[in-house]
Design a protein around this motif. Structure first.
Motif, PDB file in Angstrom:
ATOM      1  N   PHE A 605       0.802  -0.973  -0.058  1.00 59.16           N
ATOM      2  CA  PHE A 605      -0.067   0.007  -0.023  1.00 59.16           C
ATOM      3  C   PHE A 605       0.893   1.168  -0.005  1.00 59.16           C
ATOM      4  O   PHE A 605       2.286   1.096   0.363  1.00 59.16           O
ATOM      5  N   THR A 606       0.378   2.482  -0.430  1.00 59.10           N
ATOM      6  CA  THR A 606       1.101   3.787  -0.420  1.00 59.10           C
ATOM      7  C   THR A 606       0.277   4.659  -0.029  1.00 59.10           C
ATOM      8  O   THR A 606      -1.059   4.567  -0.319  1.00 59.10           O
ATOM      9  N   PRO A 607       0.738   5.588   0.681  1.00 61.08           N
ATOM     10  CA  PRO A 607      -0.214   6.727   1.269  1.00 61.08           C
ATOM     11  C   PRO A 607      -0.925   7.664  -0.006  1.00 61.08           C
ATOM     12  O   PRO A 607      -0.028   8.102  -0.812  1.00 61.08           O
ATOM     13  N   LEU A 608      -2.046   7.963  -0.127  1.00 62.03           N
ATOM     14  CA  LEU A 608      -2.634   8.808  -1.063  1.00 62.03           C
ATOM     15  C   LEU A 608      -2.667  10.208  -0.508  1.00 62.03           C
ATOM     16  O   LEU A 608      -2.711  11.067  -1.200  1.00 62.03           O
ATOM     17  N   LYS A 632      -3.593   0.584  -3.077  1.00 66.56           N
ATOM     18  CA  LYS A 632      -2.748  -0.945  -3.311  1.00 66.56           C
ATOM     19  C   LYS A 632      -1.586  -0.038  -4.179  1.00 66.56           C
ATOM     20  O   LYS A 632      -1.519   0.518  -5.076  1.00 66.56           O
ATOM     21  N   ASP A 633      -0.365  -0.824  -3.879  1.00 72.27           N
ATOM     22  CA  ASP A 633       0.881  -0.481  -4.586  1.00 72.27           C
ATOM     23  C   ASP A 633       1.778  -1.728  -4.321  1.00 72.27           C
ATOM     24  O   ASP A 633       2.427  -1.669  -3.140  1.00 72.27           O
ATOM     25  N   ILE A 634       1.907  -2.501  -5.019  1.00 73.64           N
ATOM     26  CA  ILE A 634       2.770  -3.491  -4.893  1.00 73.64           C
ATOM     27  C   ILE A 634       4.289  -3.282  -5.688  1.00 73.64           C
ATOM     28  O   ILE A 634       4.578  -3.109  -6.686  1.00 73.64           O
ATOM     29  N   ASP A 654      -8.101  -8.740  -1.774  1.00 74.24           N
ATOM     30  CA  ASP A 654      -8.881  -8.539  -2.975  1.00 74.24           C
ATOM     31  C   ASP A 654     -10.286  -8.106  -2.223  1.00 74.24           C
ATOM     32  O   ASP A 654     -11.482  -8.773  -3.002  1.00 74.24           O
ATOM     33  N   THR A 655     -10.523  -8.032  -0.954  1.00 76.16           N
ATOM     34  CA  THR A 655     -11.959  -7.600  -0.460  1.00 76.16           C
ATOM     35  C   THR A 655     -12.839  -6.979  -0.996  1.00 76.16           C
ATOM     36  O   THR A 655     -12.334  -5.917  -1.897  1.00 76.16           O
ATOM     37  N   GLU A 656     -14.055  -7.216  -1.039  1.00 72.74           N
ATOM     38  CA  GLU A 656     -15.195  -6.067  -1.724  1.00 72.74           C
ATOM     39  C   GLU A 656     -15.103  -4.871  -0.827  1.00 72.74           C
ATOM     40  O   GLU A 656     -14.414  -4.911   0.333  1.00 72.74           O
ATOM     41  N   LYS A 657     -15.795  -3.809  -1.216  1.00 72.48           N
ATOM     42  CA  LYS A 657     -15.661  -2.519  -0.767  1.00 72.48           C
ATOM     43  C   LYS A 657     -16.327  -2.810   0.934  1.00 72.48           C
ATOM     44  O   LYS A 657     -17.251  -3.548   1.019  1.00 72.48           O
ATOM     45  N   GLY A 658     -15.850  -1.845   1.690  1.00 69.87           N
ATOM     46  CA  GLY A 658     -16.409  -2.176   3.174  1.00 69.87           C
ATOM     47  C   GLY A 658     -15.864  -3.191   4.040  1.00 69.87           C
ATOM     48  O   GLY A 658     -16.214  -3.618   5.037  1.00 69.87           O
TER      49      GLY A 658
END
Length: 677
Positions: A605-608, A632-634, A654-658
Motif C-alpha cells: 500500500f502507499t499513502p494517497l 494498493k501499490d505492489i 482483494d476484499t469487496e468494498k467495506g
C-alpha cells in the motif's frame, strides 16, 4: 460452554504458543518419550535449533501425550489438544471446590467452584484451543495446595503422609507445566513461617513440613529445566528457608518457657526477615543464587522497570490498570473485602474456620493481588485469591445470618432469609451480565487467533490458514522463512518450514537483526535476511477497504494489529529513532519509512493523502489528528527484478468494498539480484 465459545468461529488452536505445544506433543506421540528428551528442533531458530526439553513446558507435553494415549480413542491429536484446556479447566473447578472446602467448609467450596467457573481472567486464559501452560499449571498447583492443606489438617498419619508427598510432587509438575506456578510457592513459604505460632502439634509439623519440601525438591531434580536452578533459586529457597525456620523456631520454642516462647520465636522470625532481603540485595550484584527472568522479578517487585523493548512489546506483559482489575473482578472485590473482615472477626472464636486455614487464606489473598499488579497475565493469581476470600466471606455471612435468625419471628425470619439470598443472587449476576461488551460471555466470544491474525477484528477468515498451506505446498522443504517472531510457531507447525525466530523469544539478537533488516534500505535489508540464510519473507498487514473508491482505485485505512501496528516496536528493538520513521501520532509512517525501508516497500500500500474523519478535511501531507488513506501499490511484483518478489497474497487483499483486510504476503528473496551477491 463459556470456555468453548471461540469454536463457533472455527475449530483451531487459539493464540501462538499452542501450535508449538501441539507439535511437541505430536513428537512425543510419534517418537516416544526418550526421543523427546533428545530432540533438538531444527525448525526453530534456524540454523541454531532449540533444545526442547531444556526450554519448554515438559509436563504439558507429557500430560497431553499420556492422556491422548489413554483417552484419545484413535482420534485426531490436533482435535484432542483443542479440547485439552476446556477439560482441565473444568476439572480445576472441582479441585477448587475441594481446596476451599478444606479451608472454609462445603458452602465456601461450592461458592468457590461457581466463581471459578465464571472468572473472566481464568476463562480468557483457558478457552477452547488455548493449549498453553495456564490450564494445566493451575490444575496441578491447586491440586497440590489442596493435598498439602488437607494433609496438614488430617490427624491420621496414614492419610497425611501420602497427601503431603503427593502435594510436593504435584507442585513441581505444575511448575514444569507453567513457570508462573512458582507464585503459588511464595504463599506456601510464608504460610510455613506462621505455623509455629498457630499450631500446637509441633511434633507433627516437625516431620510434615520437611516431608513436603523434600518431596518437592527431589521431584524437581528429575526435570532438566528445573533441577538445581529451582533448588538453589528463589523458588526452592522460598520453601527450604521457611522449612528450616519452622524446625529451628519449634526447637527454640520448646527450649523456652511458656511466657517467652512466642516472643523468642518472633524475634527469630524478625531476624530471618531482615537477613533474607539483605542477602537478596547483595545477590543482585554477585549472582550467588540464580535469579529468575525479569518478568518474574517484576512480579515480585512491581516497581522494577525494564529497558528491554522486546519484553515491553508483549501485550500480556502490560502492567495491570485499576480499570482492568475492576473489569476482571468487579463485585468480587467487595465480597473479598467482606471475606477478610468476616475471617478476622471470627478468627479468635474458631467458629467457622481454623486459625491456620485463616492464615493461609489471608496470605494467599494478599500475595495473589500483589503479584498480579505487575502483569495482566498474572491476574489469574488475583482471581484465585479473590475467589477464596469471597467464597469464605459469603459462607461465613450466610452461616452467621442463619444461626441468628432463629430468635426472630417466623415471618421476619423467612423475609430476611429470602431478601438476603435474592440480594446475593443479584450481586453475583452483575459481573456475568455487565458491562454488555465486557462481561465473561462477550469477552470470551472471540475467534481463535489464527482466524483473525490476532487483529482487533472479531471475524473469521482463511487468510493465515491458506497462506500457511500455500507455503507448505509451494516452497522447498528446506526453505527458511523470515518473519516477525509472532508468527514463527504458525510457520513451523502449519507450514512445516523453519523460521528464523518464534514466540519463545530465546535468541534476542536474531529478533533485533530481523527488526534492523526490516528498517534498512530494501537492498541492505534483503541482503541481511539472505545472510541469515532465509529464502522467503512473510509480513502481515491489517486494514479496512473503504466503502468508496477513488475512480478505479480502491481506498484503504491501515491498522488493527498487523505489522503496520507493530512497526514502532521494530524500531525500539532495533534501537532506531522513532521520529525518523513515524509522524507525531506514533503510527503514521514518514516518507522515509515508505520510500527507504524494506518494510515500507514490502507493505503493498502507499499513502494517497490524509483525512480528518471528524470534519472530512483532506490534506496531501500528514497533519496531527488526520488518518492516512492508502491505495494498493505492489512495489516488488512477482515478475519484477528487485530484491524481493511477491509470490503470494492472501484472499482478503482483494476484499469487496467495506471489507476488512487480513493480508498475509509472502515474498521470495531474489538471489539473482545483483546487489545481494
Amino acid at each position: 460452554m463459556i470456555r468453548s465459545q471461540p469454536a463457533s468461529y472455527g475449530w483451531e488452536l487459539n493464540e501462538f504458543d499452542p501450535f508449538f505445544n501441539y507439535r511437541a506433543t505430536q513428537y512425543v506421540v510419534e517418537n516416544g518419550i526418550n526421543s523427546y528428551f533428545e530432540w533438538n528442533d531444527d525448525l526453530s531458530w534456524y540454523p541454531h535449533g532449540r533444545d526442547v526439553s531444556q526450554t519448554s513446558q515438559v509436563m504439558l507435553h507429557m500430560t497431553a501425550a499420556t492422556t491422548y494415549w489413554i483417552f484419545g480413542g484413535g482420534g485426531s491429536l490436533y482435535d484432542f489438544t483443542i479440547l485439552f484446556p476446556v477439560i482441565f479447566g473444568s476439572l480445576t473447578a472441582v479441585v477448587v471446590f475441594a481446596l476451599v472446602r478444606v479451608i472454609g467448609g462445603t458452602t465456601a467450596g461450592l461458592f468457590a467452584s461457581l466463581l471459578f467457573s465464571i472468572s473472566l481472567p481464568i476463562i480468557i486464559r483457558g478457552q477452547i484451543g488455548w493449549f498453553k501452560s495456564e490450564p494445566l499449571g493451575l490444575f496441578f498447583s491447586v491440586l497440590a495446595i489442596y493435598l498439602l492443606l488437607s494433609g496438614i489438617k488430617s490427624k491420621n498419619p496414614k492419610i497425611s503422609i501420602p497427601k503431603i508427598i503427593s502435594s510436593g510432587i504435584f507442585m513441581i509438575l505444575g511448575l514444569s507445566a507453567w513457570g508462573g506456578d512458582q507464585f503459588f510457592i511464595i504463599p506456601i513459604g510464608i504460610f510455613f513461617l506462621t505455623l509455629p505460632f498457630l499450631r500446637t502439634d509441633h511434633k507433627f509439623l516437625l516431620w510434615a513440613i520437611p516431608l513436603f519440601t523434600s518431596s518437592a525438591v527431589i521431584t524437581s531434580l528429575g526435570f532438566e529445566r528445573l533441577g538445581t536452578n529451582f533448588v538453589l533459586g528463589l523458588g526452592g529457597l522460598s520453601l527450604i528457608i521457611p522449612t528450616v525456620f519452622l524446625v529451628s523456631c519449634i526447637v527454640i520454642q520448646n527450649k523456652s518457657n511458656e511466657r517467652s516462647k512466642n516472643r523468642n520465636g518472633l524475634i527469630f522470625l524478625a531476624a530471618i526477615l531482615i537477613i533474607g532481603p539483605s542477602f537478596l540485595i547483595v545477590n543482585a550484584d554477585s549472582q550467588f543464587i540464580p535469579l529468575p527472568s525479569h518478568r518474574y522479578l517484576n512480579a515480585i517487585n512491581p516497581f522494577l522497570i525494564t529497558s528491554d523493548p522486546l519484553v515491553d512489546s508483549v501485550s500480556e506483559h502490560a502492567t495491570t490498570t485499576i480499570g482492568q482489575s475492576f473489569l476482571f473482578h468487579s463485585i468480587l472485590m467487595i465480597f473479598a473485602g467482606l471475606g477478610i473482615w468476616m475471617i478476622l472477626k471470627n478468627s479468635n472464636k474458631s467458629k467457622f474456620i481454623e486459625n491456620d486455614m485463616v492464615s493461609f487464606a489471608l496470605i494467599m489473598g494478599l500475595i495473589g493481588v500483589y503479584v498480579s499488579s505487575a502483569f495482566v497475565r498474572l491476574e489469574v493469581f488475583a482471581s484465585i485469591s479473590i475467589i477464596i476470600l469471597s467464597s469464605i466471606g459469603l459462607s461465613v455471612l450466610i452461616k452467621e445470618l442463619f444461626s441468628h435468625t432463629t430468635e426472630i419471628k417466623l415471618s421476619k425470619n423467612i423475609f430476611i432469609k429470602s431478601s438476603f439470598l435474592i440480594g446475593i443472587i443479584v450481586l453475583l449476576t452483575v459481573p456475568v451480565v455487565f458491562p454488555a461488551n465486557g462481561n465473561v460471555f462477550s469477552t470470551s466470544n472471540n475467534p481463535p487467533t489464527i482466524l483473525n491474525g490476532g487483529s482487533t477484528y472479531r471475524i473469521s477468515t482463511t487468510d493465515w490458514t491458506d497462506t500457511l498451506e500455500w507455503i507448505k505446498n509451494n516452497t522447498e522443504k528446506d526453505a527458511v522463512i523470515a518473519t516477525w517472531w509472532d508468527y514463527g510457531y504458525w510457520i513451523q507447525t502449519k507450514a512445516e518450514r523453519a523460521s528464523l525466530a518464534d514466540n519463545s523469544t530465546l535468541i534476542d539478537s536474531i529478533i533485533k537483526k530481523i527488526a534492523s533488516a526490516f528498517l534498512s534500505s530494501p537492498d541492505n535489508g534483503a541482503k541481511m535476511l539472505l545472510e541469515m540464510e532465509s529464502d522467503y519473507v512473510v509480513i502481515f498487514i491489517v486494514g479496512q477497504r473503504l466503502g468508496i473508491d477513488n475512480g478505479d482505485q480502491p481506498l484503504y485505512t491501515l491498522g488493527g494489529g498487523g505489522d503496520e501496528s507493530k512497526k514502532q516496536w521494530f524500531m525500539r528493538i532495533a534501537s532506531e529513532p522513532l521520529p525518523k520513521y513515524l509522524h507525531s501520532d506514533g503510527v503514521s509512517g514518514t516518507d522515509y519509512f515508505w520510500n527507504e525501508t524494506l518494510l515500507g516497500k514490502m507493505t503493498p500500500f502507499t499513502p494517497l493523502g490524509y483525512v480528518n474523519l471528524a470534519n472530512n478535511q483532506q490534506s496531501q501531507a500528514y497533519q496531527p489528528g488526520f488518518t492516512g488513506i492508502y491505495t494498493k501499490d505492489i512495489k516488488f511484483p512477482e515478475d519484477g527484478d528487485g530484491p524481493l518478489r511477491l509470490v503470494y497474497s492472501s484472499p482478503s487483499f482483494d476484499t469487496e468494498k467495506g471489507g476488512q483486510v487480513i493480508g498475509v504476503f509472502v515474498y521470495e528473496i531474489n538471489k539473482d539480484y545483483a546487489p545481494l551477491n
